[in-house]
Design an enzyme around this catalytic site. Structure first.
Site, PDB file in Angstrom:
ATOM      1  N   MET A  35      55.879-119.155 115.710  1.00 21.95           N
ATOM      2  CA  MET A  35      55.407-118.943 114.332  1.00 21.95           C
ATOM      3  C   MET A  35      54.423-119.911 114.121  1.00 21.95           C
ATOM      4  O   MET A  35      54.119-120.606 112.988  1.00 21.95           O
ATOM      5  CB  MET A  35      56.577-119.308 113.401  1.00 21.95           C
ATOM      6  CG  MET A  35      57.707-118.262 113.626  1.00 21.95           C
ATOM      7  SD  MET A  35      58.815-118.006 112.040  1.00 21.95           S
ATOM      8  CE  MET A  35      59.467-119.467 111.893  1.00 21.95           C
ATOM      9  N   LEU A  38      52.356-125.398 116.787  1.00 27.53           N
ATOM     10  CA  LEU A  38      52.827-125.716 118.024  1.00 27.53           C
ATOM     11  C   LEU A  38      52.759-127.153 118.570  1.00 27.53           C
ATOM     12  O   LEU A  38      52.262-127.985 118.121  1.00 27.53           O
ATOM     13  CB  LEU A  38      51.587-125.060 119.101  1.00 27.53           C
ATOM     14  CG  LEU A  38      51.360-123.399 118.688  1.00 27.53           C
ATOM     15  CD1 LEU A  38      50.479-123.052 120.073  1.00 27.53           C
ATOM     16  CD2 LEU A  38      52.710-122.781 118.910  1.00 27.53           C
ATOM     17  N   HIS A  39      53.936-127.355 119.194  1.00 29.04           N
ATOM     18  CA  HIS A  39      54.152-128.710 119.573  1.00 29.04           C
ATOM     19  C   HIS A  39      54.574-128.760 121.167  1.00 29.04           C
ATOM     20  O   HIS A  39      54.611-127.460 121.869  1.00 29.04           O
ATOM     21  CB  HIS A  39      55.305-129.462 118.825  1.00 29.04           C
ATOM     22  CG  HIS A  39      56.488-128.613 118.860  1.00 29.04           C
ATOM     23  ND1 HIS A  39      57.479-128.306 120.113  1.00 29.04           N
ATOM     24  CD2 HIS A  39      57.217-127.816 117.642  1.00 29.04           C
ATOM     25  CE1 HIS A  39      58.328-127.376 119.501  1.00 29.04           C
ATOM     26  NE2 HIS A  39      58.377-127.030 118.225  1.00 29.04           N
ATOM     27  N   GLY A  41      57.206-128.526 122.772  1.00 30.77           N
ATOM     28  CA  GLY A  41      58.126-127.470 123.103  1.00 30.77           C
ATOM     29  C   GLY A  41      57.358-126.218 123.280  1.00 30.77           C
ATOM     30  O   GLY A  41      57.881-125.210 124.061  1.00 30.77           O
ATOM     31  N   HIS A  42      56.590-125.741 122.374  1.00 33.87           N
ATOM     32  CA  HIS A  42      56.067-124.228 122.641  1.00 33.87           C
ATOM     33  C   HIS A  42      55.057-124.309 123.925  1.00 33.87           C
ATOM     34  O   HIS A  42      54.848-123.495 124.521  1.00 33.87           O
ATOM     35  CB  HIS A  42      54.985-124.128 121.445  1.00 33.87           C
ATOM     36  CG  HIS A  42      55.805-123.824 120.253  1.00 33.87           C
ATOM     37  ND1 HIS A  42      55.664-124.884 119.139  1.00 33.87           N
ATOM     38  CD2 HIS A  42      56.781-122.802 119.470  1.00 33.87           C
ATOM     39  CE1 HIS A  42      56.450-124.500 118.139  1.00 33.87           C
ATOM     40  NE2 HIS A  42      56.843-123.294 118.410  1.00 33.87           N
ATOM     41  N   ASP A 156      66.846-122.419 120.129  1.00 33.92           N
ATOM     42  CA  ASP A 156      67.236-121.387 119.005  1.00 33.92           C
ATOM     43  C   ASP A 156      68.263-120.520 119.918  1.00 33.92           C
ATOM     44  O   ASP A 156      67.809-119.380 120.558  1.00 33.92           O
ATOM     45  CB  ASP A 156      66.225-120.610 118.417  1.00 33.92           C
ATOM     46  CG  ASP A 156      65.472-121.527 117.436  1.00 33.92           C
ATOM     47  OD1 ASP A 156      65.795-121.734 116.431  1.00 33.92           O
ATOM     48  OD2 ASP A 156      63.946-121.642 117.830  1.00 33.92           O
ATOM     49  N   VAL A 182      62.644-128.864 124.737  1.00 38.79           N
ATOM     50  CA  VAL A 182      62.258-130.239 124.997  1.00 38.79           C
ATOM     51  C   VAL A 182      62.545-131.065 123.807  1.00 38.79           C
ATOM     52  O   VAL A 182      62.750-130.826 122.613  1.00 38.79           O
ATOM     53  CB  VAL A 182      60.574-129.959 125.117  1.00 38.79           C
ATOM     54  CG1 VAL A 182      59.940-131.136 125.061  1.00 38.79           C
ATOM     55  CG2 VAL A 182      60.184-128.759 125.925  1.00 38.79           C
ATOM     56  N   LEU A 190      62.532-131.183 119.781  1.00 41.82           N
ATOM     57  CA  LEU A 190      61.479-130.922 119.112  1.00 41.82           C
ATOM     58  C   LEU A 190      61.544-129.542 118.371  1.00 41.82           C
ATOM     59  O   LEU A 190      61.973-128.420 118.628  1.00 41.82           O
ATOM     60  CB  LEU A 190      60.115-130.936 120.087  1.00 41.82           C
ATOM     61  CG  LEU A 190      59.903-131.935 120.838  1.00 41.82           C
ATOM     62  CD1 LEU A 190      58.575-131.910 121.650  1.00 41.82           C
ATOM     63  CD2 LEU A 190      59.826-133.529 120.100  1.00 41.82           C
ATOM     64  N   SER A 191      60.818-129.529 116.863  1.00 45.46           N
ATOM     65  CA  SER A 191      60.859-128.475 116.076  1.00 45.46           C
ATOM     66  C   SER A 191      59.851-128.657 115.196  1.00 45.46           C
ATOM     67  O   SER A 191      59.320-129.738 114.805  1.00 45.46           O
ATOM     68  CB  SER A 191      62.240-128.472 115.333  1.00 45.46           C
ATOM     69  OG  SER A 191      62.073-127.763 114.194  1.00 45.46           O
TER      70      SER A 191
HETATM   71  O1  PAF Z   1      61.430-118.726 117.183  1.00 45.61           O
HETATM   72  C1  PAF Z   1      60.560-118.610 116.470  1.00 45.61           C
HETATM   73  O2  PAF Z   1      59.551-118.985 116.130  1.00 45.61           O
HETATM   74  C2  PAF Z   1      60.744-116.963 115.758  1.00 45.61           C
HETATM   75  O3  PAF Z   1      61.953-116.883 115.211  1.00 45.61           O
HETATM   76  C3  PAF Z   1      60.378-115.824 116.446  1.00 45.61           C
HETATM   77  C4  PAF Z   1      60.624-115.739 117.626  1.00 45.61           C
HETATM   78  C5  PAF Z   1      58.412-116.136 116.801  1.00 45.61           C
HETATM   79  C6  PAF Z   1      60.276-114.613 115.702  1.00 45.61           C
HETATM   80  O4  PAF Z   1      59.578-114.730 114.424  1.00 45.61           O
END
Ligand code: PAF
Length: 284
Positions: A35, A38-39, A41-42, A156, A182, A190-191
């Site tokens: 979504m 980005l940090h 973790g992404h 998640d 992470v 991280l979030s």
């Molecule tokens: O984890 C997330 O960022 C969201 O739930 C996802 C998997 C991109 C779906 O919108």
């Protein structure tokens, strides 16, 4: 970067053809759904994706379907320009960042997936419909991108479980791969929502990872829950939503006597921010 479904499909087809022309007969496409905001973790997901396949596609879409009334859809951090620049630095050019109208041209009220019983527990109990909306958009992204592999963060954990189950139950033929959470050097997971935390909340938020750490090396599930509860109760700024121990294969709660692998999950409000965390425990 593109926000068009047709365009991302044709760019992926071109990338596959390019790989075939360069002697790779079966290039693997790896999707990293995000979504945005980005940090590190992404970026760990993106790095893992590059290891798992040949063509990495990152989607950036704040999915309205997975936000309930009163949740942070409008205020959710949006940093598209920075996100695209960070991805470019890592060599990712296939970025799909659709608008809500591109994804849901007939508004949000169309056909949706249902996440079943597990989707109604824990996060789903506090956020009714969240997992139905999440699975619906992930299914759409799978159909749009056609990945061989999709990468999700273990942060998640219930989401990861449900996406794996959807891919299996609905025969998507997509391998769903989880990547370890992470953490900041002090343990905080991280979030994207950590940006909401004020300094005093940030310190109190450490009780989540500390509670999970306190539960490690317990002799039984009951002991693990007691140890984690004690840490959370000692932090007055924590408003606990749930603390649970589930079986990794079913996501059903384990018995108090349980020994062996279990996932401990915690969700709490710290100030105005709701945070989640989890850890796999080896009990007994
Ligand atoms: O984890 C997330 O960022 C969201 O739930 C996802 C998997 C991109 C779906 O919108």
């Amino acid at each position: 970067m593109t926000n068009s479904i047709d365009d991302i499909r044709s760019r992926i087809a071109d990338a596959k053809q390019g790989a075939i022309d360069n002697g790779n007969p079966r290039p693997r496409v790896v999707l990293v759904p995000t979504m945005g905001a980005l940090h590190a973790g992404h970026l760990a997901l993106v790095d893992e994706a590059a290891e798992l396949g040949d063509i990495v596609v990152v989607s950036i879409f704040v999915n309205p379907l997975q936000f309930g009334p009163g949740e942070d859809l409008d205020s959710y951090p949006r940093t598209l320009e920075q996100d695209v620049a960070q991805l470019a630095e890592r060599g990712v050019s296939l970025v799909f960042a659709p608008t809500a109208a591109e994804m849901y041209p007939d508004s949000n009220a169309g056909v949706r997936l249902t996440a079943g019983d597990i989707g109604a527990s824990l996060e789903g109990a506090t956020r009714p419909g969240h997992f139905d909306g999440m699975l619906t958009v992930v299914a759409k992204l799978f159909h749009i991108v056609g990945p061989d592999v999709a990468v999700f963060g273990e942060k998640d954990r219930q989401q990861l479980f449900l996406v794996k189950r959807m891919a299996k139950d609905l025969n998507f033929g997509v391998e769903v791969h989880g990547v370890e959470t992470v953490r900041a050097s002090d343990g905080l997971a991280l979030s994207s929502r950590n940006v909401y935390l004020e300094a005093s909340d940030r310190a109190a938020a450490l009780a989540l990872s500390a509670a999970l750490a306190a539960a490690a090396n317990s002799e039984s599930a009951a002991d693990a829950l007691d140890a984690a509860h004690a840490v959370l109760a000692a932090e007055p700024r924590i408003d606990l939503d749930y603390l649970a121990l589930v079986d990794p294969s079913s996501f059903a709660p384990v018995s108090p006597e349980h020994q062996g692998q279990a996932i401990m999950l915690v969700a709490a409000r710290v100030g105005s921010t709701r945070l989640i965390d989890n850890r796999t425990l080896s009990i007994g």
